[in-house]
Design a protein around this motif. Structure first.
Motif, PDB file in Angstrom:
ATOM      1  N   GLY A 123       0.805  -1.210   0.000  1.00 12.44           N
ATOM      2  CA  GLY A 123       0.000   0.000   0.000  1.00 12.44           C
ATOM      3  C   GLY A 123       0.840   1.262   0.000  1.00 12.44           C
ATOM      4  N   TYR A 148       0.921  -4.755  10.180  1.00  9.15           N
ATOM      5  CA  TYR A 148      -0.456  -4.959   9.721  1.00  9.15           C
ATOM      6  C   TYR A 148      -1.192  -5.804  10.746  1.00  9.15           C
ATOM      7  CZ  TYR A 148       1.408  -3.322   5.278  1.00  9.15           C
ATOM      8  OH  TYR A 148       2.006  -2.559   4.312  1.00  9.15           O
ATOM      9  N   ASP A 152      -6.179  -9.205   8.488  1.00  8.84           N
ATOM     10  CA  ASP A 152      -6.154  -8.614   7.150  1.00  8.84           C
ATOM     11  C   ASP A 152      -5.078  -9.211   6.256  1.00  8.84           C
ATOM     12  OD1 ASP A 152      -8.249  -6.849   7.758  1.00  8.84           O
ATOM     13  OD2 ASP A 152      -6.865  -5.399   8.642  1.00  8.84           O
ATOM     14  N   THR A 153      -4.368 -10.218   6.752  1.00  3.70           N
ATOM     15  CA  THR A 153      -3.255 -10.769   5.974  1.00  3.70           C
ATOM     16  C   THR A 153      -3.350 -12.286   5.812  1.00  3.70           C
ATOM     17  OG1 THR A 153      -1.790 -11.124   7.889  1.00  3.70           O
ATOM     18  CG2 THR A 153      -1.758  -8.942   6.866  1.00  3.70           C
ATOM     19  N   GLU A 261      -1.534   1.649   7.974  1.00  3.30           N
ATOM     20  CA  GLU A 261      -2.611   2.487   7.424  1.00  3.30           C
ATOM     21  C   GLU A 261      -2.861   2.168   5.959  1.00  3.30           C
ATOM     22  OE1 GLU A 261      -2.192   6.664   8.271  1.00  3.30           O
ATOM     23  OE2 GLU A 261      -1.146   6.267  10.147  1.00  3.30           O
ATOM     24  N   SER A 262      -2.578   0.940   5.571  1.00  2.00           N
ATOM     25  CA  SER A 262      -2.762   0.490   4.194  1.00  2.00           C
ATOM     26  C   SER A 262      -3.319  -0.925   4.200  1.00  2.00           C
ATOM     27  CB  SER A 262      -1.426   0.477   3.433  1.00  2.00           C
ATOM     28  OG  SER A 262      -0.887   1.761   3.318  1.00  2.00           O
ATOM     29  N   LYS A 263      -3.963  -1.291   3.121  1.00  2.00           N
ATOM     30  CA  LYS A 263      -4.465  -2.653   2.954  1.00  2.00           C
ATOM     31  C   LYS A 263      -3.419  -3.504   2.257  1.00  2.00           C
ATOM     32  CE  LYS A 263      -8.550  -2.295   4.814  1.00  2.00           C
ATOM     33  NZ  LYS A 263      -8.921  -3.061   6.033  1.00  2.00           N
ATOM     34  N   TRP A 264      -3.115  -4.634   2.850  1.00  2.00           N
ATOM     35  CA  TRP A 264      -2.144  -5.569   2.293  1.00  2.00           C
ATOM     36  C   TRP A 264      -2.848  -6.631   1.449  1.00  2.00           C
ATOM     37  CZ3 TRP A 264      -2.205 -10.807   2.610  1.00  2.00           C
ATOM     38  CH2 TRP A 264      -1.065 -11.490   2.199  1.00  2.00           C
ATOM     39  N   PHE A 265      -2.177  -7.115   0.423  1.00  2.00           N
ATOM     40  CA  PHE A 265      -2.535  -8.396  -0.185  1.00  2.00           C
ATOM     41  C   PHE A 265      -1.270  -8.989  -0.791  1.00  2.00           C
ATOM     42  CE2 PHE A 265      -3.575  -5.189  -3.425  1.00  2.00           C
ATOM     43  CZ  PHE A 265      -2.911  -5.663  -4.547  1.00  2.00           C
ATOM     44  N   LYS A 279      -7.459  -6.813  -7.704  1.00  2.00           N
ATOM     45  CA  LYS A 279      -7.219  -5.615  -6.896  1.00  2.00           C
ATOM     46  C   LYS A 279      -6.319  -4.618  -7.619  1.00  2.00           C
ATOM     47  CE  LYS A 279      -8.167  -7.530  -2.348  1.00  2.00           C
ATOM     48  NZ  LYS A 279      -7.689  -7.784  -0.973  1.00  2.00           N
TER      49      LYS A 279
END
Length: 297
Positions: A123, A148, A152-153, A261-265, A279
């Protein structure tokens, strides 16, 4: 500022070299989005750690992509690149883990640096936070971890490896414990090896570290001790988080934990690929990235 990217993995769970999988809308690698984000946040030097046979491929790939003023070094992680000493490494078939990967860049990195995985999307804000930490030369910590939340991971397609963090009230890292088989099943998050249950709100490491240049000497010292343990020679690994953890326990370092403060993938398993493709396409369609990625940088 320097960004080090660990791209020497062999993709055993993914089924192929995921760091070179064309996942972006125009066939970009996932790490290219990290490089783009890093450049936008002020990083000027990119160091990619790869297997020796991929060095020329990577250099040629980025030759016409990176903008002027960005320096690129591609470094191999070699099995035989070990500290001086009388070490018998017969029976070993692969390099020595993430700390060894970072140590391989010791002749190229001359200042504080950030280090990430090639197969994770961190992110934009994560790189901004890392840049701010390095630029301001924080006096409250020698190192930093961009962290993170565990929930969310996770992957819907199998277990994942994560570093579970414990922090104090000042956001300083107290400990980090690697868990190699975390999965979610029947709405329960657990580590298959230890049986430990998690809420999902735990802060975890995705190997986005900010390190001081002095870490190379620390890795070398611990690497020598590791090589003296005969049972480690064939299959053991020396991990970057464990090195930093030991420095903290010994009172030689501190590490600030910064929420991303970010979305992980990422792409741990082959079935994660479709999610990543979707994504990245979505972000490009929304104008978060130019498409092709390097057209307008």
């Amino acid at each position: 500022m320097t960004l080090v990217i660990m791209a020497a993995g062999r993709g055993s769970r993914y089924g192929k070299l995921k760091q070179f999988d064309p996942i972006g809308p125009y066939g970009e690698f996932l790490m290219e989005f990290s490089i783009y984000n890093a450049i936008q946040s002020g990083f000027k030097h990119i160091v990619i750690i790869a297997q020796k046979e991929h060095i020329n491929f990577i250099k040629n790939h980025f030759k016409t992509r990176l903008p002027e003023g960005i320096k690129l070094d591609v470094v191999s992680q070699n099995l035989t690149d070990i500290p001086d000493g009388n070490f018998n490494i017969s029976g070993r078939e692969k390099p020595w883990g993430t700390a060894h990967a970072v140590w391989a860049t010791r002749e190229y990195v001359k200042s504080d640096f950030a280090v990430i995985n090639a197969d994770d999307y961190y992110g934009k804000m994560a790189f901004k936070l890392a840049s701010d930490f390095i630029f301001k030369k924080q006096k409250t910590a020698n190192y930093a971890l961009i962290a993170y939340t565990l929930k969310d991971t996770l992957s819907d397609h199998g277990s994942v490896s994560r570093g579970i963090c414990k922090i104090d009230t000042n956001s300083q890292l107290k400990s980090i414990h690697e868990r190699l088989k975390i999965k979610i099943e029947n709405n329960t998050i657990m580590d298959e090896d230890s049986g430990e249950i998690y809420t999902g709100n735990e802060l975890i490491s995705m190997n986005f570290w900010i390190c001081r240049q002095t870490i190379f000497k620390e890795i070398e010292s611990r690497f020598k001790a590791f090589l003296n343990l005969n049972y480690s020679i064939v299959r053991g690994e020396i991990y970057l988080p464990k090195v930093i953890h030991k420095l903290i326990l010994e009172g030689k370092a501190s590490a600030k934990v910064i929420y991303a403060e970010s979305k992980w993938f990422g792409v741990t398993h082959a079935k994660d690929r479709l999610i990543a493709v979707h994504k990245l396409k979505e972000k490009s369609n929304q104008g978060q990235y130019p498409s092709p990625l390097w057209k307008q940088i």
